[in-house]
Write a protein that holds these residues in place. Structure first.
Motif, mmCIF file in Angstrom:
data_model
loop_
_atom_site.group_PDB
_atom_site.id
_atom_site.type_symbol
_atom_site.label_atom_id
_atom_site.label_comp_id
_atom_site.label_asym_id
_atom_site.label_seq_id
_atom_site.Cartn_x
_atom_site.Cartn_y
_atom_site.Cartn_z
ATOM 1 N N THR A 206 9.276 -6.318 6.569
ATOM 2 C CA THR A 206 9.966 -5.083 6.157
ATOM 3 C C THR A 206 9.492 -3.903 7.010
ATOM 4 O OG1 THR A 206 10.047 -6.001 3.920
ATOM 5 C CG2 THR A 206 10.587 -3.673 4.156
ATOM 6 N N HIS A 207 8.192 -3.856 7.309
ATOM 7 C CA HIS A 207 7.694 -2.795 8.202
ATOM 8 C C HIS A 207 8.436 -2.843 9.535
ATOM 9 C CE1 HIS A 207 3.579 -2.959 5.941
ATOM 10 N NE2 HIS A 207 4.474 -2.227 5.307
ATOM 11 N N ALA A 208 8.532 -4.059 10.082
ATOM 12 C CA ALA A 208 9.167 -4.202 11.403
ATOM 13 C C ALA A 208 10.636 -3.782 11.344
ATOM 14 C CB ALA A 208 9.035 -5.648 11.879
ATOM 15 N N VAL B 205 13.764 0.777 1.668
ATOM 16 C CA VAL B 205 13.187 -0.419 1.030
ATOM 17 C C VAL B 205 11.814 -0.028 0.488
ATOM 18 C CG1 VAL B 205 12.465 -2.816 1.308
ATOM 19 C CG2 VAL B 205 14.392 -1.954 2.654
ATOM 20 N N HIS B 206 11.051 0.671 1.326
ATOM 21 C CA HIS B 206 9.721 1.101 0.879
ATOM 22 C C HIS B 206 9.806 2.164 -0.217
ATOM 23 C CE1 HIS B 206 7.672 -1.357 3.797
ATOM 24 N NE2 HIS B 206 6.540 -1.022 3.217
ATOM 25 N N SER B 207 10.763 3.084 -0.102
ATOM 26 C CA SER B 207 10.889 4.115 -1.158
ATOM 27 C C SER B 207 11.134 3.449 -2.506
ATOM 28 C CB SER B 207 12.076 5.046 -0.864
ATOM 29 O OG SER B 207 11.987 5.545 0.441
ATOM 30 N N ALA C 270 8.217 -6.760 -3.992
ATOM 31 C CA ALA C 270 9.299 -5.778 -4.181
ATOM 32 C C ALA C 270 10.070 -5.582 -2.881
ATOM 33 C CB ALA C 270 8.718 -4.451 -4.667
ATOM 34 N N ASN C 271 9.347 -5.399 -1.785
ATOM 35 C CA ASN C 271 10.016 -5.234 -0.481
ATOM 36 C C ASN C 271 10.899 -6.431 -0.162
ATOM 37 O OD1 ASN C 271 9.171 -2.741 0.535
ATOM 38 N ND2 ASN C 271 7.222 -3.578 1.207
ATOM 39 N N ALA C 272 10.343 -7.634 -0.380
ATOM 40 C CA ALA C 272 11.066 -8.859 -0.021
ATOM 41 C C ALA C 272 12.382 -8.948 -0.789
ATOM 42 C CB ALA C 272 10.189 -10.075 -0.333
ATOM 43 N N PRO D 6 4.367 -6.168 -7.456
ATOM 44 C CA PRO D 6 3.553 -6.145 -6.235
ATOM 45 C C PRO D 6 4.371 -5.687 -5.023
ATOM 46 C CG PRO D 6 3.184 -8.178 -7.460
ATOM 47 C CD PRO D 6 4.331 -7.467 -8.132
ATOM 48 N N HIS D 7 3.717 -4.914 -4.169
ATOM 49 C CA HIS D 7 4.415 -4.234 -3.074
ATOM 50 C C HIS D 7 5.223 -5.180 -2.173
ATOM 51 C CE1 HIS D 7 5.174 -1.276 0.008
ATOM 52 N NE2 HIS D 7 4.585 -2.035 0.911
ATOM 53 N N GLY D 8 4.571 -6.249 -1.717
ATOM 54 C CA GLY D 8 5.251 -7.161 -0.788
ATOM 55 C C GLY D 8 6.432 -7.856 -1.442
ATOM 56 N N LEU E 73 6.192 -10.853 4.135
ATOM 57 C CA LEU E 73 7.495 -10.195 4.022
ATOM 58 C C LEU E 73 7.350 -8.674 3.990
ATOM 59 C CD1 LEU E 73 9.056 -12.814 1.631
ATOM 60 C CD2 LEU E 73 9.874 -12.274 3.928
ATOM 61 N N ASP E 74 6.203 -8.187 3.546
ATOM 62 C CA ASP E 74 5.917 -6.745 3.673
ATOM 63 C C ASP E 74 5.879 -6.392 5.165
ATOM 64 O OD1 ASP E 74 5.123 -4.113 3.108
ATOM 65 O OD2 ASP E 74 2.999 -4.634 2.937
ATOM 66 N N ALA E 75 5.186 -7.232 5.945
ATOM 67 C CA ALA E 75 5.102 -6.991 7.391
ATOM 68 C C ALA E 75 6.495 -7.027 8.035
ATOM 69 C CB ALA E 75 4.190 -8.027 8.043
#
Ligand SMILES: [Fe+2]
Length: 385
Positions: free
Chosen positions: A197-199, A262-264, A280-282, A276-278, A193-195
């Motif tokens: 979010t990147h996309a 989302v990343h900020s 949180a993004n999700a 955890p980063h992923g 889900l981090d990936a």
């Protein structure tokens, strides 16, 4: 004006079995950076060392990079490199290992640099690739550090610093799905889900362009269609391969056109509450897609993407459905224990998210008040949602 695009370093390997490419590296001395024990347990560490030693490469292993790597770990690793003098640095692991190893590389190449501030703006970022080339072998499908110019390093107070410079683009990325097979299910979901979010953040970025849109769109489609299947068939190498490739392609997009809030916000809750980063993004992603949809350009892009995906509901609802299939909570109430501390830190967190580098390219740049509202929306009082 469009900025120049750089798609990965000089060599990008992907597909089942491509780990063997290590045998073709032109190296005599390699520092191999790893995290905990997962690569040892899965036998991948032995395999990597064997390939290198069969090719007469002297290997020195730097172990125990922790999740959310600290600057202390970076300096310790750089000192070991200064003693060993590698001509190649190989990072074998997830995003934390790759980020820490990249940053060790900076301080190995430049021992005159002493503090984290030395490489933060307004200081100039130093030239790399002089003493050593850099190789990444990702063990997760998510951060895409193997094709990115960025790292996230925590300072002595636990605050995360995102640092980005094209000098840190790895020379070689070896993306072998067999290396990712040992990934636990929760990590598979979080990093996948981090990936995604990147996309989707690269897709909505105000710097997006023709090429980044192609990369972001296809990787997001592949992740949405594949991640639930991997969750049910974790040992399916073909599915792992799609995820690893999609994560890498999303990385090619975001490292060039940056991300969004989302990343900020994920960096912020990562710093303050160690989410955890992923994960949180999700959790944050569907809320921000809804927020960004107030911008007509972003809304049209999201709608267009949904058509390409072959669905007919708002993108934020597609993400919510995906999250629930992957056991991702719908807000922070089960993730951050102390809501009163969260409320206490709200002003600081809003400032922190506003000043994050990823905010600049979001379709809407929120005010401090809007950031506070968004942080509250994602952590409602019990019974509010
Ligand atoms: Fe990320």
């Amino acid at each position: 004006m469009m900025r120049p695009m750089k798609l990965a370093g000089s060599q990008l390997m992907f597909g089942e079995g491509c780990l063997e490419f290590l045998a073709q590296l032109d190296t005599k001395r390699a520092s191999l950076v790893i995290g905990g024990h997962s690569m040892e347990k899965s036998g991948i560490l032995d395999k990597v060392v064997k390939i290198l030693e069969e090719n007469k490469v002297e290997v020195s292993i730097i172990r125990d990079v922790e999740p959310d790597p600290s600057f202390k770990t970076v300096i310790t690793g750089a000192k070991k490199m200064l003693e060993f003098e590698p001509d190649t640095i190989i990072a074998l692991g997830g995003g934390s290992v790759m980020d820490a190893a990249k940053t060790m590389w900076v301080y190995y190449e430049h021992p005159e640099l002493k503090t984290l501030e030395d490489i933060l703006p307004p200081n100039d970022f130093p030239k790399l690739h002089i003493k050593a080339k850099f190789v990444c072998i990702p063990s997760t499908a998510g951060t895409a550090s193997e094709v990115s110019r960025s790292v996230v390093i925590s300072d002595e107070n636990g605050m995360k610093h995102g640092i980005g410079n094209m000098e840190m683009m790895p020379d070689v990325a070896i993306c072998d799905p067999l290396v990712t097979l040992s990934m636990p299910l929760a990590t598979t979901a979080d990093t996948g889900l981090d990936a995604l979010t990147h996309a989707l953040e690269a897709f909505a970025s105000t710097r997006a362009n023709y090429l980044s849109d192609i990369l972001a769109t296809q990787s997001a489609i592949d992740i949405i269609n594949t991640l639930p299947k991997v969750f049910k068939n974790r040992n399916d190498v073909k599915l792992r391969e799609i995820m690893l490739n999609a994560s890498m392609v999303a990385g090619l997009a975001f490292t060039n056109v940056s991300l969004g809030i989302v990343h900020s916000m994920a960096h912020t809750v990562g710093s303050y509450f160690h989410v955890p980063h992923g994960l949180a993004n999700a959790i944050i992603l569907p809320y921000i897609i809804e927020f960004n949809s107030q911008n007509e350009v972003a809304k049209n892009k999201y709608d267009d993407f949904v058509k390409q995906l072959g669905k007919d509901k708002p993108l934020q609802n597609i993400i919510r459905d995906l999250n629930s299939q992957l056991n991702i909570p719908s807000n922070f109430s089960s993730v951050i224990k102390d809501r009163s501390l969260y409320l206490e830190k709200l002003d600081e967190m809003a400032e922190c998210a506003k000043s994050d580098g990823c905010t600049k390219t979001n379709p809407i740049i929120p005010t401090i008040e809007q950031f506070k509202e968004l942080f509250l929306l994602i952590f409602p009082e019990k019974g509010e949602c």
